[in-house]
Design a protein around this motif. Structure first.
Motif, mmCIF file in Angstrom:
data_model
loop_
_atom_site.group_PDB
_atom_site.id
_atom_site.type_symbol
_atom_site.label_atom_id
_atom_site.label_comp_id
_atom_site.label_asym_id
_atom_site.label_seq_id
_atom_site.Cartn_x
_atom_site.Cartn_y
_atom_site.Cartn_z
ATOM 1 N N THR A 70 60.584 20.693 28.241
ATOM 2 C CA THR A 70 59.979 20.401 26.945
ATOM 3 C C THR A 70 58.477 20.598 26.990
ATOM 4 O OG1 THR A 70 61.730 18.793 26.498
ATOM 5 C CG2 THR A 70 59.739 18.646 25.156
ATOM 6 N N PHE A 71 57.870 20.198 28.060
ATOM 7 C CA PHE A 71 56.422 20.319 28.232
ATOM 8 C C PHE A 71 55.987 21.780 28.335
ATOM 9 C CE2 PHE A 71 52.910 20.415 31.460
ATOM 10 C CZ PHE A 71 51.908 19.918 30.635
ATOM 11 N N GLY A 72 56.913 22.665 28.736
ATOM 12 C CA GLY A 72 56.575 24.074 28.898
ATOM 13 C C GLY A 72 56.258 24.455 30.325
ATOM 14 N N ALA A 73 56.604 23.584 31.284
ATOM 15 C CA ALA A 73 56.353 23.862 32.694
ATOM 16 C C ALA A 73 57.634 24.356 33.366
ATOM 17 C CB ALA A 73 55.843 22.609 33.408
ATOM 18 N N VAL A 166 57.101 11.292 25.309
ATOM 19 C CA VAL A 166 55.993 10.851 24.465
ATOM 20 C C VAL A 166 55.033 12.017 24.283
ATOM 21 C CG1 VAL A 166 54.078 9.221 24.213
ATOM 22 C CG2 VAL A 166 56.201 8.498 25.342
ATOM 23 N N ASN A 167 54.785 12.413 23.042
ATOM 24 C CA ASN A 167 53.806 13.455 22.744
ATOM 25 C C ASN A 167 52.635 12.801 22.031
ATOM 26 O OD1 ASN A 167 52.350 15.615 21.462
ATOM 27 N ND2 ASN A 167 54.114 16.935 21.814
ATOM 28 N N GLU A 168 51.548 12.629 22.758
ATOM 29 C CA GLU A 168 50.410 11.895 22.204
ATOM 30 C C GLU A 168 49.807 12.599 21.004
ATOM 31 O OE1 GLU A 168 47.348 10.988 24.996
ATOM 32 O OE2 GLU A 168 48.095 8.964 25.276
ATOM 33 N N HIS A 169 49.671 13.924 21.075
ATOM 34 C CA HIS A 169 49.007 14.653 19.998
ATOM 35 C C HIS A 169 49.783 14.535 18.694
ATOM 36 C CE1 HIS A 169 47.225 17.934 17.698
ATOM 37 N NE2 HIS A 169 46.211 17.905 18.540
ATOM 38 N N ALA A 170 51.114 14.658 18.783
ATOM 39 C CA ALA A 170 51.958 14.577 17.590
ATOM 40 C C ALA A 170 52.333 13.142 17.244
ATOM 41 C CB ALA A 170 53.232 15.395 17.794
ATOM 42 N N ARG A 171 51.928 12.184 18.072
ATOM 43 C CA ARG A 171 52.332 10.783 17.911
ATOM 44 C C ARG A 171 53.838 10.689 17.689
ATOM 45 N NH1 ARG A 171 48.596 6.952 17.351
ATOM 46 N NH2 ARG A 171 49.901 5.637 16.032
ATOM 47 N N SER A 172 54.554 11.351 18.595
ATOM 48 C CA SER A 172 56.010 11.443 18.482
ATOM 49 C C SER A 172 56.657 10.937 19.756
ATOM 50 C CB SER A 172 56.424 12.896 18.226
ATOM 51 O OG SER A 172 57.824 13.020 18.207
ATOM 52 N N VAL A 173 57.748 10.190 19.600
ATOM 53 C CA VAL A 173 58.504 9.681 20.737
ATOM 54 C C VAL A 173 59.985 9.948 20.491
ATOM 55 C CG1 VAL A 173 59.053 7.695 22.184
ATOM 56 C CG2 VAL A 173 56.828 7.819 21.061
ATOM 57 N N ALA A 174 60.664 10.461 21.505
ATOM 58 C CA ALA A 174 62.111 10.625 21.454
ATOM 59 C C ALA A 174 62.715 9.974 22.690
ATOM 60 C CB ALA A 174 62.502 12.097 21.390
ATOM 61 N N MET A 175 63.860 9.329 22.529
ATOM 62 C CA MET A 175 64.526 8.626 23.628
ATOM 63 C C MET A 175 65.967 9.100 23.729
ATOM 64 S SD MET A 175 63.011 4.751 23.115
ATOM 65 C CE MET A 175 63.838 4.505 21.537
ATOM 66 N N VAL A 176 66.420 9.356 24.941
ATOM 67 C CA VAL A 176 67.775 9.865 25.174
ATOM 68 C C VAL A 176 68.511 8.924 26.118
ATOM 69 C CG1 VAL A 176 69.180 11.768 26.040
ATOM 70 C CG2 VAL A 176 67.019 12.242 24.856
ATOM 71 N N VAL A 233 64.537 15.304 12.614
ATOM 72 C CA VAL A 233 65.112 14.012 12.977
ATOM 73 C C VAL A 233 63.948 13.045 13.145
ATOM 74 C CG1 VAL A 233 66.523 12.728 14.626
ATOM 75 C CG2 VAL A 233 67.035 15.130 14.170
ATOM 76 N N PRO A 234 63.691 12.143 12.171
ATOM 77 C CA PRO A 234 62.521 11.263 12.230
ATOM 78 C C PRO A 234 62.743 9.991 13.022
ATOM 79 C CG PRO A 234 63.633 10.962 10.143
ATOM 80 C CD PRO A 234 64.404 12.025 10.882
ATOM 81 N N THR A 235 63.926 9.842 13.624
ATOM 82 C CA THR A 235 64.219 8.654 14.432
ATOM 83 C C THR A 235 64.256 9.043 15.910
ATOM 84 O OG1 THR A 235 66.569 9.055 13.994
ATOM 85 C CG2 THR A 235 65.453 7.402 12.640
ATOM 86 N N PRO A 236 64.012 8.107 16.813
ATOM 87 C CA PRO A 236 63.850 8.463 18.219
ATOM 88 C C PRO A 236 65.127 8.525 19.047
ATOM 89 C CG PRO A 236 63.299 6.162 17.915
ATOM 90 C CD PRO A 236 63.610 6.705 16.550
ATOM 91 N N SER A 237 66.216 7.886 18.619
ATOM 92 C CA SER A 237 67.352 7.664 19.513
ATOM 93 C C SER A 237 68.320 8.848 19.532
ATOM 94 C CB SER A 237 68.110 6.397 19.104
ATOM 95 O OG SER A 237 67.257 5.271 19.144
ATOM 96 N N MET A 238 68.568 9.350 20.728
ATOM 97 C CA MET A 238 69.507 10.449 20.945
ATOM 98 C C MET A 238 70.456 10.064 22.081
ATOM 99 S SD MET A 238 68.364 13.074 18.906
ATOM 100 C CE MET A 238 69.028 14.567 19.647
ATOM 101 N N LEU A 300 63.134 22.077 20.142
ATOM 102 C CA LEU A 300 62.811 21.234 18.990
ATOM 103 C C LEU A 300 61.906 20.077 19.387
ATOM 104 C CD1 LEU A 300 66.298 21.084 17.222
ATOM 105 C CD2 LEU A 300 64.283 22.364 16.479
ATOM 106 N N LEU A 301 62.151 19.506 20.550
ATOM 107 C CA LEU A 301 61.337 18.388 20.999
ATOM 108 C C LEU A 301 59.926 18.851 21.340
ATOM 109 C CD1 LEU A 301 61.299 15.389 21.608
ATOM 110 C CD2 LEU A 301 62.170 15.891 23.905
ATOM 111 N N ARG A 302 59.819 20.001 22.003
ATOM 112 C CA ARG A 302 58.502 20.525 22.376
ATOM 113 C C ARG A 302 57.641 20.813 21.151
ATOM 114 N NH1 ARG A 302 60.041 24.260 25.678
ATOM 115 N NH2 ARG A 302 60.336 25.924 24.152
ATOM 116 N N ASP A 303 58.264 21.314 20.081
ATOM 117 C CA ASP A 303 57.503 21.673 18.882
ATOM 118 C C ASP A 303 57.372 20.524 17.892
ATOM 119 O OD1 ASP A 303 57.100 24.194 19.863
ATOM 120 O OD2 ASP A 303 58.753 25.107 18.762
#
Length: 349
Positions: A70-73, A166-176, A233-238, A300-303
């Motif tokens: 996701t990070f692109g590494a 956790v993506n600080e720039h986008a203030r986005s969090v996803a949890m799996v 998907v505006p919610t974090p839980s996957m 999708l998570l990366r973007d």
């Protein structure tokens, strides 16, 4: 190589003596390869963890590989994993997977401590065993990935893994939440039990709170910071339904599986075909018509198309802090993407 040269003309496997002679010849001709050959021999001679511990290590490796993708590494560093403390040491079963990773691209200790203590909403707690690594896309990249792998219990007794991105720039969090599928005849099946139901209810509570926060951000005068920042998907839980896979050393491959939103997962459990022939609730792999695969999910998570936004960020960050506390689950892999520029798929002014 002397008489062993004759084995090079065969397509079959070299004898041990011929193999030793070949390696000795390569080391003599190319001494700069000695370190690489040592690593290969050590990894081939290592015994990977098996059973429940091996399954747990597979999930933790998959979570780490997913946040790196996701990070692109590159996920290549996963191939260099070695069993920490030695495979026969029982303490290794409660050591985070990332402890076996090489110390690649770490920055100075003082900077690491500084950034760790500045993790949003977190404070350092000595009672928590948290292993970390820091990765960059390249030496010149302004993107950094802080990875934390907390594992406080014996790997043989942990039920699953929570992956948090956790993506600080986008203030986005996803949890799996990882869920095991077991082989049943020719197919794969996930069996839902009381523990899984409790976890599902907790995820539903988190999602409902994030929806409420998002609604407030859209409608209130003070909170219109989410306009122009949509989410699919505006919610974090996957949930990721994974096949039970033996732990593979020298491999950076992700586990075959299906990423589902929490709502989709819940819907599948309520379908008539979820009723087991002898009772119980299940999801049969072949009965899932649509899902996100590894590539689609990480893209999708990366973007920034999946995860929280607005004030939901603050709420989930507090939950992450609780997850990493002594009262949290047994295994958590957190990847925090920190950068001064947008991660991708965004217009830069």
């Amino acid at each position: 190589m002397g008489a062993s040269r004759r084995f090079l003309k065969d397509d079959g496997r070299l004898s041990p003596a011929a193999g030793d002679n070949l390696l000795a010849a390569i080391r003599h001709l190319r001494p700069e390869l000695n370190e690489t050959l040592d690593d290969l021999e050590n990894s081939l001679g290592a015994n990977p963890p098996t059973g429940r511990e091996g399954e747990q290590r597979s999930f933790e490796k998959d979570a780490l590989g997913t946040v790196m993708e996701t990070f692109g590494a590159d996920r290549d560093p996963l191939e260099a994993w070695q069993q920490p403390l030695g495979g026969d040491d029982p303490r290794s079963r409660s050591v985070p997977f990332i402890e076996g990773m090489p110390a690649l691209r770490q920055i100075e200790d003082q900077q690491i401590v500084h950034d760790y203590l500045r993790f949003p909403g977190m404070e350092g707690e000595d009672a928590v065993q948290v292993a970390w690594r820091i990765y960059r896309r390249s030496s010149e990249s302004r993107h950094r990935l802080f990875v934390y792998n907390a594992n406080r219990t014996n790997a043989e007794t942990v039920m699953g893994v929570d992956m948090i991105y956790v993506n600080e720039h986008a203030r986005s969090v996803a949890m799996v939440q990882y869920k095991r599928m077991r082989q049943s005849g020719p197919g794969w099946v996930y069996w839902h039990d009381a523990t899984g139901e409790r976890e599902l209810k907790r995820m539903e509570t988190v999602d409902d709170q994030c929806k409420a926060e998002d609604e407030w951000a859209r409608t209130s005068q003070e909170g219109r910071t989410t306009l122009g920042d949509p989410r699919l998907v505006p919610t974090p839980s996957m949930v990721k339904l994974c096949r039970t896979t033996p732990f593979m050393m020298n491999s950076a491959a992700l586990i075959p599986g299906m990423y589902l939103t929490r709502e989709h997962f819940q819907e599948l459990l309520q379908r008539p075909e979820a009723d087991g022939p002898s009772g119980g609730t299940r999801i049969v792999e072949q009965s899932v018509p649509r899902y996100l695969n590894n590539t689609t999910f990480t893209t999708l998570l990366r973007d920034g198309w999946i995860g929280t936004r607005g004030t939901g960020w603050d709420y989930v960050i507090d939950l992450i802090r609780e997850s990493l506390s002594a009262n949290g689950p047994g295994s958590v892999v957190v990847g925090m993407h920190r950068s001064e520029v947008p991660p991708g798929n965004r217009r830069v002014n």
